[in-house]
Design an enzyme around this catalytic site. Sequence first.
Site, PDB file in Angstrom:
ATOM      1  N   ASP A  79       0.852  -1.194   0.000  1.00 52.27           N
ATOM      2  CA  ASP A  79       0.000   0.000   0.000  1.00 52.27           C
ATOM      3  C   ASP A  79       0.883   1.238   0.000  1.00 52.27           C
ATOM      4  O   ASP A  79       2.007   1.216   0.481  1.00 52.27           O
ATOM      5  CB  ASP A  79      -0.938   0.029   1.221  1.00 52.27           C
ATOM      6  CG  ASP A  79      -2.011   1.103   1.030  1.00 52.27           C
ATOM      7  OD1 ASP A  79      -2.890   0.895   0.174  1.00 52.27           O
ATOM      8  OD2 ASP A  79      -1.948   2.144   1.710  1.00 52.27           O
TER       9      ASP A  79
HETATM   10  N1  LIG Z   1       3.851   4.151 -12.545  1.00 53.94           N
HETATM   11  C1  LIG Z   1       3.732   4.849 -11.384  1.00 53.94           C
HETATM   12  N2  LIG Z   1       2.794   4.465 -10.468  1.00 53.94           N
HETATM   13  C2  LIG Z   1       2.732   5.182  -9.314  1.00 53.94           C
HETATM   14  C3  LIG Z   1       3.565   6.289  -9.039  1.00 53.94           C
HETATM   15  N3  LIG Z   1       3.238   6.780  -7.794  1.00 53.94           N
HETATM   16  C4  LIG Z   1       2.233   6.007  -7.318  1.00 53.94           C
HETATM   17  N4  LIG Z   1       1.933   5.034  -8.225  1.00 53.94           N
HETATM   18  C5  LIG Z   1       0.870   4.019  -8.132  1.00 53.94           C
HETATM   19  C6  LIG Z   1       1.335   2.726  -7.514  1.00 53.94           C
HETATM   20  C7  LIG Z   1       0.027   2.129  -7.047  1.00 53.94           C
HETATM   21  O1  LIG Z   1      -0.600   1.441  -8.108  1.00 53.94           O
HETATM   22  C8  LIG Z   1      -0.785   3.352  -6.679  1.00 53.94           C
HETATM   23  C9  LIG Z   1      -0.807   3.526  -5.164  1.00 53.94           C
HETATM   24  O2  LIG Z   1      -2.096   3.239  -4.692  1.00 53.94           O
HETATM   25  P1  LIG Z   1      -2.421   1.941  -3.800  1.00 53.94           P
HETATM   26  O3  LIG Z   1      -1.294   1.661  -2.867  1.00 53.94           O
HETATM   27  O4  LIG Z   1      -3.778   2.122  -3.259  1.00 53.94           O
HETATM   28  O5  LIG Z   1      -2.393   0.727  -4.850  1.00 53.94           O
HETATM   29  P2  LIG Z   1      -3.490   0.284  -5.909  1.00 53.94           P
HETATM   30  O6  LIG Z   1      -4.861   0.696  -5.513  1.00 53.94           O
HETATM   31  O7  LIG Z   1      -3.014   0.728  -7.280  1.00 53.94           O
HETATM   32  O8  LIG Z   1      -3.358  -1.292  -5.905  1.00 53.94           O
HETATM   33  P3  LIG Z   1      -3.634  -2.284  -4.653  1.00 53.94           P
HETATM   34  O9  LIG Z   1      -4.300  -1.499  -3.555  1.00 53.94           O
HETATM   35  O10 LIG Z   1      -2.282  -2.815  -4.263  1.00 53.94           O
HETATM   36  O11 LIG Z   1      -4.504  -3.366  -5.255  1.00 53.94           O
HETATM   37  O12 LIG Z   1      -0.147   4.495  -7.256  1.00 53.94           O
HETATM   38  C10 LIG Z   1       4.542   6.670 -10.040  1.00 53.94           C
HETATM   39  O13 LIG Z   1       5.295   7.650  -9.897  1.00 53.94           O
HETATM   40  N5  LIG Z   1       4.595   5.914 -11.175  1.00 53.94           N
END
Ligand SMILES: Nc1nc2c(ncn2[C@H]2C[C@H](O)[C@@H](COP(=O)(O)OP(=O)(O)OP(=O)(O)O)O2)c(=O)[nH]1
EC number: 3.6.1.9
Length: 202
Positions: A79
Amino acid sequence: MSGAVPTVVLASGSRTRAEMLERAGVRVTLAPAAVDEEEIKLAARAEGAPVEDVAEALAELKAQRVTRKHPGALVIGADQMLECEGRWFDKPADRDAARAQLQDLRGKTHRLVSCAVVSRDGERLWHHVDRARLTMRPFSDAFLDSYLNAAGDDVLGSVGAYHLEGLGAQLFHRVDGDFFTILGLPLLPLLGFLRVHGVIAE
Ligand SMILES: Nc1nc2c(ncn2[C@H]2C[C@H](O)[C@@H](COP(=O)(O)OP(=O)(O)OP(=O)(O)O)O2)c(=O)[nH]1
Protein backbone atom coordinates in the site's frame (compact mmCIF):
# COMPACT_ATOMS: atom_id res chain seq x y z
CA MET A 1 15.82 -25.92 2.01
CA SER A 2 14.02 -27.90 -0.68
CA GLY A 3 15.08 -27.18 -4.28
CA ALA A 4 11.64 -25.89 -5.29
CA VAL A 5 11.42 -22.12 -5.77
CA PRO A 6 8.51 -20.78 -3.66
CA THR A 7 5.52 -19.39 -5.55
CA VAL A 8 5.23 -15.61 -5.21
CA VAL A 9 1.77 -14.04 -5.32
CA LEU A 10 1.22 -10.27 -5.62
CA ALA A 11 -2.00 -9.33 -3.81
CA SER A 12 -2.31 -6.10 -5.75
CA GLY A 13 -4.22 -4.71 -8.71
CA SER A 14 -1.39 -2.29 -9.40
CA ARG A 15 0.14 -2.71 -12.85
CA THR A 16 3.04 -0.57 -11.68
CA ARG A 17 3.87 -3.03 -8.89
CA ALA A 18 3.48 -6.06 -11.14
CA GLU A 19 5.76 -4.51 -13.79
CA MET A 20 8.35 -3.48 -11.18
CA LEU A 21 8.64 -7.06 -9.91
CA GLU A 22 8.56 -8.70 -13.35
CA ARG A 23 11.23 -6.29 -14.71
CA ALA A 24 13.39 -7.05 -11.64
CA GLY A 25 13.23 -10.74 -12.56
CA VAL A 26 10.60 -11.87 -10.03
CA ARG A 27 7.84 -13.98 -11.57
CA VAL A 28 4.59 -13.33 -9.72
CA THR A 29 1.06 -14.64 -9.82
CA LEU A 30 -1.40 -11.71 -9.70
CA ALA A 31 -4.24 -11.96 -7.17
CA PRO A 32 -5.67 -8.51 -6.28
CA ALA A 33 -7.14 -8.38 -2.76
CA ALA A 34 -10.69 -7.01 -2.46
CA VAL A 35 -10.25 -4.67 0.51
CA ASP A 36 -12.39 -1.64 1.38
CA GLU A 37 -9.50 0.78 1.93
CA GLU A 38 -11.77 3.80 2.42
CA GLU A 39 -13.41 2.47 5.56
CA ILE A 40 -10.06 1.59 7.13
CA LYS A 41 -8.55 4.99 6.24
CA LEU A 42 -11.52 6.87 7.73
CA ALA A 43 -11.29 4.88 10.99
CA ALA A 44 -7.51 5.38 11.19
CA ARG A 45 -7.94 9.09 10.46
CA ALA A 46 -10.46 9.37 13.30
CA GLU A 47 -7.97 7.73 15.67
CA GLY A 48 -5.19 10.09 14.54
CA ALA A 49 -3.06 7.17 13.28
CA PRO A 50 0.07 8.12 11.29
CA VAL A 51 0.06 7.28 7.57
CA GLU A 52 2.83 4.72 8.14
CA ASP A 53 0.51 2.65 10.33
CA VAL A 54 -2.31 2.86 7.80
CA ALA A 55 -0.09 1.79 4.90
CA GLU A 56 1.20 -1.15 6.97
CA ALA A 57 -2.28 -2.19 8.11
CA LEU A 58 -3.65 -2.08 4.55
CA ALA A 59 -0.68 -3.94 3.07
CA GLU A 60 -1.01 -6.62 5.74
CA LEU A 61 -4.76 -6.94 5.23
CA LYS A 62 -4.32 -7.45 1.47
CA ALA A 63 -1.60 -10.08 2.00
CA GLN A 64 -3.57 -11.92 4.69
CA ARG A 65 -6.76 -11.83 2.61
CA VAL A 66 -5.02 -13.60 -0.28
CA THR A 67 -2.86 -16.14 1.57
CA ARG A 68 -5.95 -18.27 2.25
CA LYS A 69 -6.35 -18.94 -1.46
CA HIS A 70 -2.68 -19.65 -2.10
CA PRO A 71 -1.43 -22.22 0.42
CA GLY A 72 2.35 -22.28 0.82
CA ALA A 73 2.91 -19.22 -1.40
CA LEU A 74 4.78 -16.07 -0.40
CA VAL A 75 2.03 -13.44 -0.74
CA ILE A 76 3.03 -9.78 -1.12
CA GLY A 77 0.58 -7.09 -0.01
CA ALA A 78 1.39 -3.44 -0.59
CA ASP A 79 0.00 0.00 0.00
CA GLN A 80 1.02 3.57 -0.60
CA MET A 81 -0.20 6.70 1.20
CA LEU A 82 0.30 10.32 0.17
CA GLU A 83 0.36 12.95 2.90
CA CYS A 84 0.77 16.71 2.44
CA GLU A 85 0.64 19.15 5.36
CA GLY A 86 -1.49 16.74 7.38
CA ARG A 87 -3.95 15.97 4.54
CA TRP A 88 -4.14 12.47 3.05
CA PHE A 89 -4.70 12.08 -0.68
CA ASP A 90 -6.03 9.09 -2.62
CA LYS A 91 -6.01 8.04 -6.24
CA PRO A 92 -8.15 10.71 -7.99
CA ALA A 93 -11.55 9.50 -9.20
CA ASP A 94 -11.39 11.41 -12.49
CA ARG A 95 -9.56 14.15 -14.37
CA ASP A 96 -11.24 16.98 -12.46
CA ALA A 97 -10.25 15.38 -9.15
CA ALA A 98 -6.69 14.95 -10.46
CA ARG A 99 -6.61 18.64 -11.44
CA ALA A 100 -7.84 19.77 -8.03
CA GLN A 101 -5.41 17.44 -6.25
CA LEU A 102 -2.42 18.70 -8.22
CA GLN A 103 -3.46 22.29 -7.53
CA ASP A 104 -3.39 21.39 -3.81
CA LEU A 105 0.04 19.75 -4.08
CA ARG A 106 1.85 22.25 -6.33
CA GLY A 107 4.46 24.48 -4.70
CA LYS A 108 4.53 22.20 -1.64
CA THR A 109 6.39 19.14 -0.36
CA HIS A 110 4.42 15.92 0.08
CA ARG A 111 5.39 12.53 1.52
CA LEU A 112 4.85 9.15 -0.07
CA VAL A 113 4.85 6.20 2.32
CA SER A 114 5.08 2.76 0.71
CA CYS A 115 4.74 -0.47 2.63
CA ALA A 116 5.12 -4.12 1.62
CA VAL A 117 4.10 -7.09 3.76
CA VAL A 118 4.80 -10.75 2.96
CA SER A 119 2.59 -13.45 4.45
CA ARG A 120 2.48 -17.22 4.08
CA ASP A 121 -0.43 -19.43 5.16
CA GLY A 122 -1.90 -16.59 7.21
CA GLU A 123 1.33 -15.77 9.03
CA ARG A 124 3.09 -12.44 8.47
CA LEU A 125 6.75 -13.17 7.73
CA TRP A 126 8.13 -9.72 6.86
CA HIS A 127 7.28 -6.10 6.30
CA HIS A 128 9.03 -2.88 5.32
CA VAL A 129 7.92 0.75 5.26
CA ASP A 130 9.83 3.38 3.32
CA ARG A 131 9.24 7.08 2.79
CA ALA A 132 10.04 9.68 0.14
CA ARG A 133 9.68 13.46 0.04
CA LEU A 134 8.72 15.19 -3.19
CA THR A 135 8.59 18.94 -3.82
CA MET A 136 6.39 20.13 -6.65
CA ARG A 137 6.97 23.26 -8.71
CA PRO A 138 4.37 26.05 -8.38
CA PHE A 139 3.26 25.38 -11.99
CA SER A 140 0.47 27.39 -13.66
CA ASP A 141 -3.07 26.20 -14.41
CA ALA A 142 -2.18 26.39 -18.11
CA PHE A 143 0.76 24.04 -17.57
CA LEU A 144 -1.43 21.76 -15.45
CA ASP A 145 -4.07 21.46 -18.17
CA SER A 146 -1.46 20.69 -20.82
CA TYR A 147 0.08 18.07 -18.48
CA LEU A 148 -3.30 16.41 -17.87
CA ASN A 149 -4.08 16.40 -21.61
CA ALA A 150 -0.73 14.75 -22.37
CA ALA A 151 -0.65 12.37 -19.38
CA GLY A 152 -4.21 11.10 -19.90
CA ASP A 153 -6.20 8.80 -17.64
CA ASP A 154 -3.20 6.58 -16.94
CA VAL A 155 -2.23 8.81 -14.02
CA LEU A 156 -5.62 8.37 -12.33
CA GLY A 157 -4.35 4.99 -11.10
CA SER A 158 -1.55 6.72 -9.24
CA VAL A 159 -1.98 8.13 -5.74
CA GLY A 160 -0.38 11.46 -6.68
CA ALA A 161 -1.90 11.69 -10.18
CA TYR A 162 1.58 11.45 -11.69
CA HIS A 163 4.05 8.90 -12.99
CA LEU A 164 7.44 10.17 -11.85
CA GLU A 165 9.12 8.00 -14.48
CA GLY A 166 7.07 9.72 -17.16
CA LEU A 167 5.64 13.21 -17.74
CA GLY A 168 5.21 13.49 -13.97
CA ALA A 169 8.90 14.40 -13.79
CA GLN A 170 7.94 17.83 -15.15
CA LEU A 171 5.87 18.52 -12.02
CA PHE A 172 8.81 18.42 -9.65
CA HIS A 173 11.47 20.75 -8.35
CA ARG A 174 13.11 18.09 -6.13
CA VAL A 175 12.66 14.46 -5.08
CA ASP A 176 14.31 12.82 -2.05
CA GLY A 177 13.93 9.09 -1.62
CA ASP A 178 14.06 5.73 -3.31
CA PHE A 179 12.72 5.62 -6.86
CA PHE A 180 10.86 2.32 -6.36
CA THR A 181 9.32 3.54 -3.09
CA ILE A 182 7.89 6.47 -5.04
CA LEU A 183 6.44 4.13 -7.64
CA GLY A 184 4.67 2.23 -4.84
CA LEU A 185 6.88 -0.57 -3.50
CA PRO A 186 10.02 -0.72 -1.30
CA LEU A 187 11.44 -3.03 -3.96
CA LEU A 188 15.09 -3.29 -2.88
CA PRO A 189 14.36 -4.48 0.70
CA LEU A 190 11.70 -6.83 -0.76
CA LEU A 191 14.26 -8.34 -3.15
CA GLY A 192 16.49 -8.93 -0.10
CA PHE A 193 13.71 -10.90 1.57
CA LEU A 194 13.06 -12.89 -1.62
CA ARG A 195 16.78 -13.77 -1.86
CA VAL A 196 16.72 -15.18 1.69
CA HIS A 197 13.73 -17.33 0.70
CA GLY A 198 15.39 -18.67 -2.43
CA VAL A 199 13.08 -16.92 -4.90
CA ILE A 200 15.99 -15.12 -6.59
CA ALA A 201 19.75 -15.76 -6.43
CA GLU A 202 21.89 -14.49 -3.52
N1 LIG B 1 3.85 4.15 -12.55
C1 LIG B 1 3.73 4.85 -11.38
N2 LIG B 1 2.79 4.47 -10.47
C2 LIG B 1 2.73 5.18 -9.31
C3 LIG B 1 3.57 6.29 -9.04
N3 LIG B 1 3.24 6.78 -7.79
C4 LIG B 1 2.23 6.01 -7.32
N4 LIG B 1 1.93 5.03 -8.23
C5 LIG B 1 0.87 4.02 -8.13
C6 LIG B 1 1.34 2.73 -7.51
C7 LIG B 1 0.03 2.13 -7.05
O1 LIG B 1 -0.60 1.44 -8.11
C8 LIG B 1 -0.79 3.35 -6.68
C9 LIG B 1 -0.81 3.53 -5.16
O2 LIG B 1 -2.10 3.24 -4.69
P1 LIG B 1 -2.42 1.94 -3.80
O3 LIG B 1 -1.29 1.66 -2.87
O4 LIG B 1 -3.78 2.12 -3.26
O5 LIG B 1 -2.39 0.73 -4.85
P2 LIG B 1 -3.49 0.28 -5.91
O6 LIG B 1 -4.86 0.70 -5.51
O7 LIG B 1 -3.01 0.73 -7.28
O8 LIG B 1 -3.36 -1.29 -5.91
P3 LIG B 1 -3.63 -2.28 -4.65
O9 LIG B 1 -4.30 -1.50 -3.56
O10 LIG B 1 -2.28 -2.81 -4.26
O11 LIG B 1 -4.50 -3.37 -5.25
O12 LIG B 1 -0.15 4.49 -7.26
C10 LIG B 1 4.54 6.67 -10.04
O13 LIG B 1 5.30 7.65 -9.90
N5 LIG B 1 4.59 5.91 -11.17
